[in-house]
Motif scaffolding. Structure first.
Motif, PDB file in Angstrom:
ATOM      1  N   UNK A  13       0.469  -0.867  -0.187  1.00 27.99           N
ATOM      2  CA  UNK A  13       0.030  -0.017   0.032  1.00 27.99           C
ATOM      3  C   UNK A  13       0.735   1.085   0.132  1.00 27.99           C
ATOM      4  N   UNK A  14       1.467   1.319   0.947  1.00 31.74           N
ATOM      5  CA  UNK A  14       3.067   2.258   0.651  1.00 31.74           C
ATOM      6  C   UNK A  14       2.969   2.704  -0.381  1.00 31.74           C
ATOM      7  N   UNK A  15       3.644   1.221  -0.645  1.00 31.95           N
ATOM      8  CA  UNK A  15       4.391   1.811  -2.395  1.00 31.95           C
ATOM      9  C   UNK A  15       3.479   1.878  -3.530  1.00 31.95           C
ATOM     10  N   UNK A  16       2.149   1.532  -3.522  1.00 33.74           N
ATOM     11  CA  UNK A  16       1.364   2.369  -4.462  1.00 33.74           C
ATOM     12  C   UNK A  16       1.356   4.081  -4.069  1.00 33.74           C
ATOM     13  N   UNK A  17       1.223   4.014  -2.812  1.00 35.45           N
ATOM     14  CA  UNK A  17       0.550   4.792  -2.717  1.00 35.45           C
ATOM     15  C   UNK A  17       1.851   6.448  -3.655  1.00 35.45           C
ATOM     16  N   UNK A  18       3.312   6.056  -2.653  1.00 37.41           N
ATOM     17  CA  UNK A  18       4.345   6.127  -2.978  1.00 37.41           C
ATOM     18  C   UNK A  18       4.065   7.112  -4.732  1.00 37.41           C
ATOM     19  N   UNK A  19       3.971   5.871  -5.971  1.00 37.36           N
ATOM     20  CA  UNK A  19       4.309   5.727  -6.600  1.00 37.36           C
ATOM     21  C   UNK A  19       3.196   6.752  -7.556  1.00 37.36           C
ATOM     22  N   UNK A  20       1.528   6.519  -6.958  1.00 39.90           N
ATOM     23  CA  UNK A  20       0.692   7.352  -7.693  1.00 39.90           C
ATOM     24  C   UNK A  20       1.090   8.484  -7.120  1.00 39.90           C
ATOM     25  N   UNK A  21       1.239   8.964  -6.299  1.00 37.21           N
ATOM     26  CA  UNK A  21       1.516  10.240  -6.018  1.00 37.21           C
ATOM     27  C   UNK A  21       3.012  10.742  -6.351  1.00 37.21           C
ATOM     28  N   UNK A  22       4.046  10.585  -6.291  1.00 35.08           N
ATOM     29  CA  UNK A  22       5.084  11.059  -7.394  1.00 35.08           C
ATOM     30  C   UNK A  22       4.968  11.375  -9.006  1.00 35.08           C
ATOM     31  N   UNK A  23       3.926  10.512  -9.735  1.00 32.44           N
ATOM     32  CA  UNK A  23       3.485  10.577 -10.985  1.00 32.44           C
ATOM     33  C   UNK A  23       3.163  11.830 -10.983  1.00 32.44           C
ATOM     34  N   UNK A  28       2.117  17.429 -12.174  1.00 31.55           N
ATOM     35  CA  UNK A  28       1.917  19.097 -11.369  1.00 31.55           C
ATOM     36  C   UNK A  28       3.176  19.619 -12.086  1.00 31.55           C
ATOM     37  N   UNK A  29       4.415  19.198 -11.635  1.00 31.56           N
ATOM     38  CA  UNK A  29       5.411  20.461 -12.142  1.00 31.56           C
ATOM     39  C   UNK A  29       5.614  20.469 -12.968  1.00 31.56           C
ATOM     40  N   UNK A  30       5.609  19.559 -14.504  1.00 26.16           N
ATOM     41  CA  UNK A  30       5.437  19.226 -15.690  1.00 26.16           C
ATOM     42  C   UNK A  30       6.997  18.541 -15.842  1.00 26.16           C
ATOM     43  N   UNK A  43      -2.666  20.687 -17.161  1.00 26.54           N
ATOM     44  CA  UNK A  43      -3.698  21.529 -17.372  1.00 26.54           C
ATOM     45  C   UNK A  43      -4.321  20.144 -17.422  1.00 26.54           C
ATOM     46  N   UNK A  44      -3.621  19.852 -16.999  1.00 27.27           N
ATOM     47  CA  UNK A  44      -4.868  17.684 -16.568  1.00 27.27           C
ATOM     48  C   UNK A  44      -5.327  18.077 -14.933  1.00 27.27           C
ATOM     49  N   UNK A  45      -6.621  17.665 -14.850  1.00 28.28           N
ATOM     50  CA  UNK A  45      -7.145  17.745 -14.216  1.00 28.28           C
ATOM     51  C   UNK A  45      -7.410  16.055 -12.898  1.00 28.28           C
ATOM     52  N   UNK A  46      -7.773  16.061 -11.628  1.00 32.20           N
ATOM     53  CA  UNK A  46      -7.726  14.369 -11.667  1.00 32.20           C
ATOM     54  C   UNK A  46      -9.502  14.122 -11.817  1.00 32.20           C
ATOM     55  N   UNK A  47     -10.348  14.974 -10.950  1.00 34.84           N
ATOM     56  CA  UNK A  47     -11.422  14.627 -11.184  1.00 34.84           C
ATOM     57  C   UNK A  47     -12.378  16.247 -12.175  1.00 34.84           C
TER      58      UNK A  47
END
Length: 192
Positions: A13-23, A28-30, A43-47
């Motif tokens: 769970x930690x690895x998945x959250x880390x990878x998704x958050x990092x991506x 977001x940083x371009x 410019x893409x939004x999550x929802x």
């Protein structure tokens, strides 16, 4: 076994959250993200707006969302606190009678209880774990009984001998115990 599964699940769970958050942070940083990633630019939004307002007119929507998220946070906190809780009692506070106290290692008392329980008639093996507070310990005892053993006699002798000696030597007024009994299983052997 449960402890290993728990750690593996927490790690995944930690690895998945880390990878998704990092991506998401990289997008977001371009920075460059893989082409299959759904949010590839700043410019893409999550929802999307249409998804956000889809349930907006329903009175029950936001309270349910908030309640589910609050429940998830509480479950995550409970899980974290369960990881920090010790399964064994590290030390026991022994009243030395002079106003001071002495500390007795929990593993030492467990070891003595195990070896004394194994000397009882009909007990093949014993396993003892101390839990609770250091001023009020409790014992979890697992006894592996021989086929000829009588469980009632083994329980009485455990209480009157092994646990009584532990209470006396540690200066405890009581030492509650949960005892689990199992019988030895012998494998069938071929006789020629």
């Amino acid at each position: 076994m449960l402890r290993t599964v728990n750690r593996v699940v927490l790690g995944l769970v930690g690895l998945v959250l880390f990878l998704v958050g990092g991506a998401v942070l990289a997008a977001g940083l371009g920075l460059d993200v893989p082409s299959w990633w759904p949010w590839g630019t700043k410019r893409d939004v999550l929802v999307s707006r249409s998804r956000r307002v889809h349930w907006h007119d329903q009175d029950w929507w936001w309270p349910v969302v908030i309640a589910v998220l609050a429940l998830l946070v509480l479950l995550a906190l409970w899980w974290l606190l369960a990881q920090l809780r010790r399964a064994r009692l590290a030390e026991i506070l022994v009243d030395s009678g002079d106003g001071e106290g002495a500390l007795l290692r929990g593993r030492a008392l467990e070891s003595v209880l195990e070896s004394e329980a194994e000397t009882l008639d009909g007990v093949a093996r014993a396993k003892v774990v101390l839990a609770g507070r250091r001023t009020a310990p409790a014992a979890r005892v697992a006894l592996l009984l021989e086929p000829h053993a009588r469980p009632a006699v083994a329980l009485v002798r455990l209480d009157e001998e092994s646990l009584a000696h532990a209470r006396t030597s540690a200066g405890l007024t009581e030492l509650p115990a949960e005892v689990r009994l199992r019988a030895v299983k012998h494998r069938a052997r071929r006789v020629s």
